[in-house]
Write an enzyme that holds these catalytic residues in place. Structure first.
Site: not given
Ligand code: CA
Length: 440
Positions: A141, A148, A213, A215, A247, A251, A254, A267, A271, A386
């Protein structure tokens, strides 16, 4: 701009299909797309290599066995037995184009045999369970959206949002393959170790800051040998096609674990990928120049200098969210994000060149994900971290509910499509996942 070298009559917008649903202007899968996937009839039987056309799926080994794929090289015909799309991904791009042409003829309005005979090999989409399209050997990834990286960097490190290497090195980490699931899939809320602000020490429990996420994934076609480097201007010879990737990210886990070696359990719990792979051939009309670096940004080192071919893909990406209450009230999912793949700071060709620049070998079916695709605009925030400024500015849903992060029962649907004057609109289908409660 298009990729003129790859344009042929399979992209002709005037061509229609005898499969009526493929002629609906809103379908993601008109005759000009023909994405490939790996799926299984719900009534039973082994998985098959399939092509999507409108609301149906064509069994490719079935039509091959009828002898209707004339002119397709034998290695491609053999690859239609699978398993997964990997053998097909290993075929050379020119040989894959022969398959695309044969399928376009078979499903076009002047097929070489009567449509009633071909129809035997077409399944309604709802009669098929789509699986992960490739046996993914390795999943990387990236972090290719500077928008971002800047916004997230500011939340985690207000004084130092963008690390000094960002504009020189396509940043990535190695993801987990065993937890890649095909859309639609339930996503179990992960447990993990977190250390909330103000707490005296870490605790262990269900994540309270679960996120998506938005992607795009590139699936690798022919691989490269161990020790051999892929030059950036030949990188796309190793690309097979694109799919959507979610993904899923915890948080709070993380934030506590990501230094010094990057994301790990935040993560690796799941996925999601969309099951239909839109080939590079189908995307040829929708190529655009690579993102223009603003004045003052450093030029990439020579091995990452893009060649003359257009490195960008003009794909519009959207993320929608629905809560259980919204679905019960019959409310449409709320759009959370609209973003453009062409805004990536690094192209997929640069990601491939960088990935192999140390001699690392990529193999057919490897997954290279873009990282969250955000853009300069307010609406182009590709994740809740975000969009809600780390939970400080909650989103208001049409049901009156608010969201900082994902709640149990929330469903996220990612979509992507390409539109261009003079060409038929094509889409990537959808990548859907619904949050299930943490297991006690
Ligand atoms: Ca990602």
């Amino acid at each position: 701009m298009t990729d003129a070298n790859l344009l042929d009559d399979t992209h002709d917008p005037a061509r229609t299909s005898w499969v009526e649903s493929a002629n609906d202007p809103s379908t993601d899968f008109p005759l000009q797309n023909l994405p490939l996937g790996w799926g299984q009839a719900r009534r039973g039987g082994p998985p098959r290599v399939l092509a999507a056309i409108g609301d149906r799926a064509l069994d490719l080994a079935g039509v091959r066995d009828e002898g209707w794929l004339a002119g397709v090289p034998p290695e491609v015909l053999e690859a239609l037995d699978g398993p997964w799309l990997n053998p097909l991904m290993a075929c050379l791009p020119d040989d894959r184009r022969a398959l695309r042409r044969a399928l376009a003829d078979l499903l076009g309005t002047r097929p070489p045999v009567p449509p009633q005979r071909i129809e035997v090999h077409l399944l309604p989409a709802e009669a098929v369970e789509m699986l992960v399209p490739a046996s993914v050997g390795d999943y990387t990834d990236f972090y290719a959206s500077v928008f971002h990286a800047e916004r997230v960097g500011r939340l985690f490190r207000p004084d130092n949002p963008l690390l000094p290497n960002y504009k020189h090195v396509p940043i990535g980490y190695h993801g987990r393959v065993s937890s890649i699931v095909a859309s639609p899939a339930g996503i179990v809320r992960p447990f993990g170790q977190t250390c909330p602000e103000g707490a005296s020490g870490p605790r262990f429990g269900p994540s309270a800051r679960l996120d998506f996420e938005l992607e795009v994934g590139l699936l690798i076609g022919p691989g490269n040998v161990l020790g051999g480097r892929v030059p950036v201007d030949r990188a796309e010879e190793h690309a097979f096609g694109l799919c959507l990737v979610n993904d899923w990210s915890a948080r709070d886990i993380q934030q506590w674990e990501y230094q010094p070696l990057g994301p790990f359990l935040a993560k690796s719990f799941a996925t999601s990928v969309s099951p239909w792979v839109v080939t590079l051939e189908a995307l040829a009309p929708f190529r655009v120049p690579a993102f223009a670096r603003p004045p003052g940004d450093p030029a990439p080192l020579p091995y990452l200098q893009p060649g003359p071919a257009p490195g960008g893909f003009d794909v519009t990406l959207e993320a929608r969210l629905s809560s259980q209450a919204m679905r019960e009230q019959g409310l449409e999912p709320a759009r959370v994000t609209r973003s453009r793949l062409a805004n990536l700071y690094w192209t997929f060709a640069q990601m491939i060149a960088h990935h192999t620049s140390n001699g690392c070998n990529l193999r057919p079916g490897d997954l290279l994900a873009s990282g969250t695709v955000s853009g300069p605009d307010e609406e182009a925030r590709g994740c809740l971290l975000e969009a809600t400024l780390g939970g400080r500015k909650p989103l208001r849903l049409p049901s009156g509910q608010v969201r900082r992060f994902l709640e149990d029962g929330d469903e996220v649907v990612l979509t992507g499509y390409c539109e261009r004057e003079g060409f038929r609109r094509i889409g990537l289908g959808e990548c859907r996942g619904r949050i299930q409660p943490a297991r006690p």
